[in-house]
Structure formats: structure tokens, C-alpha cells
Design an enzyme around this catalytic site. Structure first.
Site, short mmCIF file in Angstrom:
data_model
loop_
_atom_site.label_atom_id
_atom_site.label_comp_id
_atom_site.label_asym_id
_atom_site.label_seq_id
_atom_site.Cartn_x
_atom_site.Cartn_y
_atom_site.Cartn_z
N THR A 81 0.75 -1.11 0.00
CA THR A 81 -0.13 -0.12 -0.13
C THR A 81 0.92 1.02 0.11
O THR A 81 1.96 1.28 0.54
CB THR A 81 -0.84 -0.07 1.27
OG1 THR A 81 -1.48 1.32 1.52
CG2 THR A 81 -0.20 -0.17 2.64
N ASP A 82 0.35 2.44 -0.51
CA ASP A 82 0.99 3.44 -0.63
C ASP A 82 1.11 4.32 0.90
O ASP A 82 1.95 5.04 1.11
CB ASP A 82 0.43 4.87 -1.46
CG ASP A 82 -1.01 4.89 -1.03
OD1 ASP A 82 -1.63 4.45 -0.14
OD2 ASP A 82 -1.81 5.83 -1.61
N GLU A 83 0.36 3.77 1.90
CA GLU A 83 0.62 4.18 3.31
C GLU A 83 1.83 3.92 3.85
O GLU A 83 1.95 4.62 4.83
CB GLU A 83 -0.62 3.48 4.00
CG GLU A 83 -2.15 3.94 3.67
CD GLU A 83 -3.20 3.71 4.58
OE1 GLU A 83 -3.10 3.83 5.74
OE2 GLU A 83 -4.53 3.03 4.25
N LYS B 277 2.53 -3.38 7.27
CA LYS B 277 2.76 -3.42 6.07
C LYS B 277 4.23 -3.05 5.63
O LYS B 277 4.89 -3.67 4.94
CB LYS B 277 1.77 -2.50 5.19
CG LYS B 277 0.42 -3.14 5.21
CD LYS B 277 0.03 -4.72 4.76
CE LYS B 277 0.13 -4.77 3.18
NZ LYS B 277 0.08 -6.23 2.81
N TYR C 224 -1.43 -0.28 11.23
CA TYR C 224 -1.84 -0.87 10.01
C TYR C 224 -0.64 -0.61 9.02
O TYR C 224 0.09 -1.62 8.50
CB TYR C 224 -2.90 -0.50 9.40
CG TYR C 224 -3.15 -0.78 7.92
CD1 TYR C 224 -2.94 -2.01 7.38
CD2 TYR C 224 -3.02 0.10 7.09
CE1 TYR C 224 -2.83 -2.35 6.06
CE2 TYR C 224 -3.04 -0.09 5.52
CZ TYR C 224 -2.88 -1.39 5.14
OH TYR C 224 -3.17 -1.67 3.78
#
Length: 321
Positions: free
Chosen positions: A125-127, A155, A151
Site C-alpha cells: 500500500t502507499d500508506e 505493511k 496498519y
């Protein structure tokens, strides 16, 4: 000879869309494994029961004994969608995120290391990149990882683990990092489904803070095409950013949905902002465009209308699957 593909988390939002995509666009043999948590769609286990190209195994990838049931054959690739992904839930309790997102990923890497698969794609994810200011350039694959919630930290840790297996063992692994997905089958706790269903049911629509947080929206089918492209043409050890080129404020997205449905703007309720809430995400996808000839095809307005109509149909049939 037909390829054998192991899909993890194939009953979740992006995973289930990818299962449908492969069943329609490829002739692979698919093994789909999923723990069937609250966010999954259990019907997928029987969806293709008449098709000998597909099998489903209930499995938690963080539990080696369960995973071994699916490792009864050698795969051409493992595609890891399995993840706990809701930020709010990670703030309340990070433990499940550590188990699935980190331990589960390690178990899959060890399976590749043991010769159970020829390669693996880690869906990220870009997060993991953290947050951007309005004036900052979009995230590239070389942007340092700087996660701001449990979260995204889980990741990022999984991504680093994947990269370490490439550097240490020369394991044929790749990482994709996508911007915010939207489309059919997304859980109702997520932003766009929550707004759509609230508007349809004439319920209050909660918006964190001032609603000026910016996200780069990617229609899930475009994401599936990108993963398929990486599966067939990606290079081991590489990271590929997958973006939609659709930066929108949360408030603007809500207004679009409300206007389309003819709902009342007074349904909007500004609530206390989320802890550690990232202000802006934006993905630079020039690398995958340049090297693998992929770019998004679905305009945001078109994808949003498809998504709205999908959820409206579900609500009209009193069916939230």
C-alpha cells in the site's frame, strides 16, 4: 503447460476482484486461500465449484499448520493479498495486524524459499510511505518508508521482510504498492462504501476532521490489470507503484456521491479526526508505465458510478455480501 497460482486473501476486497479477473482473462489453475474473517466474502469458496481450474481452502496464513494444507503442490507464483487493512481497527488493537501482515508474509516467503513456489508478489500500500503536504511530489518507489499508524507500520515491516529475502537469498519476489482502491465487494467499514450506503439509507455520513484529506483513487479493476502485468512481466526484486492519478479530497468525494444519489448535504457530519491521520497520499506510477506499459484506464467518475450502482443494487436486494 497451465500455470498454478496461489492467491492468498482471495475472499477479501481486492483479492476477490483479482480471482474474477484471472478466471475471466487467463487459463491458470487457481488455489484461493482465505481465513474468512469478518471482511471476507465466503461465497467465493463455492463460486467456481463446477470449474476444475479453481479450488478454495480455508486457511490463516499466520498459522503454518493451516498453510501447509495449501502447499501440497508447487506453484508458479504466490500473490499475497491476505492482510488486516482497516486503520481504525489497527489503532484499537494492533495484534491481528502483526500476526497476519508480518508473520503470515514470513510464512509465505519461507514457502518460496523451500521451493513451493517460483516467485511471489507482495501486495502492499502507499500508506507505508507516510503522508504528503499539498506541495510535495507524489510518492515514488524510492520514497523512504515512514508509516504513521499500526496498519501501515505492519505493511512496511512486511515489505522490508520481503526485500530482505531478496537481498539475502536472491528470492524471486516483487512488491506492488497501490493507492486507495474502490469498487465492488469493498467492506462497508471503508470510506466510499460507507458514504454510499449511508446516503442510500438516509443515515448520517461521518467525515474525519475538516474532510480535506487527499487520496489518490484507483478503480479495483485497474489494480487487477496492474498485478496481472507484474505477474507476467515484473522483474524480481523490484517495487512497482500503482496509482490512479485521481487525487480528491474526502469532502469532494462525499459531495460527488451525495449529488449523484440526490441525497441531502445535511447528512454530512464532521467528527473528531482519526489519530495519526495522514493528510495526503499520491502515487507516481511512471515506473510501471515506462517498464511494463501499464496505466489506469477507468476515469474516476466512471468508476465511482459503477461502484455506486453496485452498492445500490445490493441494498435494494437487502444483500450486503
Amino acid at each position: 503447460m497451465t500455470k498454478e497460482i496461489l492467491i492468498t486473501g482471495g475472499a477479501g476486497f481486492i483479492g476477490i476482484n483479482f480471482v474474477y479477473y484471472l478466471m475471466k482473462n487467463a487459463d491458470y489453475q487457481l488455489t484461493n486461500i482465505d481465513a474468512l474473517t469478518y471482511a471476507s466474502h465466503p461465497f467465493i469458496k463455492d463460486e467456481f465449484q463446477e470449474n476444475d481450474r479453481y479450488r478454495f481452502i480455508k486457511c490463516d496464513i499466520s498459522k503454518q499448520q493451516e498453510l501447509d494444507k495449501a502447499l501440497d503442490r508447487s506453484y508458479d507464483a504466490i500473490i499475497n493479498f491476505a492482510a488486516e487493512s482497516h486503520v481504525d481497527r489497527s489503532i484499537e488493537n494492533a495484534a491481528p495486524f502483526i500476526q497476519t501482515n508480518i508473520t503470515g508474509t514470513m510464512n509465505l516467503l519461507n514457502a518460496v524459499l523451500a521451493g513451493k513456489a517460483k516467485k511471489m508478489i507482495q501486495i502492499s500500500t502507499d500508506e507505508v510511505y507516510g503522508t504528503l503536504l499539498r506541495t510535495d511530489k507524489a510518492f515514488t518507489e524510492s520514497t523512504p518508508l515512514s508509516p504513521n499508524n499500526p496498519y501501515s507500520a505492519s505493511k512496511a515491516a512486511a515489505d522490508l521482510l520481503v526485500q530482505s529475502y531478496f537481498n539475502t537469498y536472491q528470492l524471486p519476489v516483487m512488491i506492488t504498492r497501490c493507492s486507495n482502491n474502490y469498487g465492488p465487494f469493498q467492506h462497508l467499514e471503508k470510506f466510499i462504501p460507507k458514504v454510499i450506503t449511508s446516503a442510500l439509507l438516509n443515515k448520517p455520513i461521518p467525515i474525519y476532521g475538516d474532510g480535506q484529506q487527499i487520496r489518490d483513487w484507483l478503480y479495483v479493476e485497474d489494480h487487477c490489470r496492474a498485478i496481472y502485468t507484474v505477474l507476467n512481466n515484473g522483474k524480481a526484486g523490484e517495487v512497482y507503484n500503482i496509482g490512479g492519478g485521481n487525487e480528491q479530497t474526502n469532502l469532494h468525494v462525499v459531495s460527488k456521491i451525495i449529488n449523484y444519489l440526490g441525497a441531502d448535504q445535511s447528512l454530512i457530519r464532521h467528527v473528531e479526526d482519526r489519530l495519526g491521520h495522514d493528510r495526503r497520499y499520491a502515487i507516481n506510477y511512471e515506473k510501471i508505465k515506462r517498464e511494463l506499459n501499464w496505466e489506469p484506464q477507468v476515469l474516476f467518475e466512471d468508476g465511482l458510478l459503477k461502484t455506486i450502482n453496485w452498492y445500490r443494487d445490493k441494498i435494494q436486494r437487502v444483500d450486503y455480501t
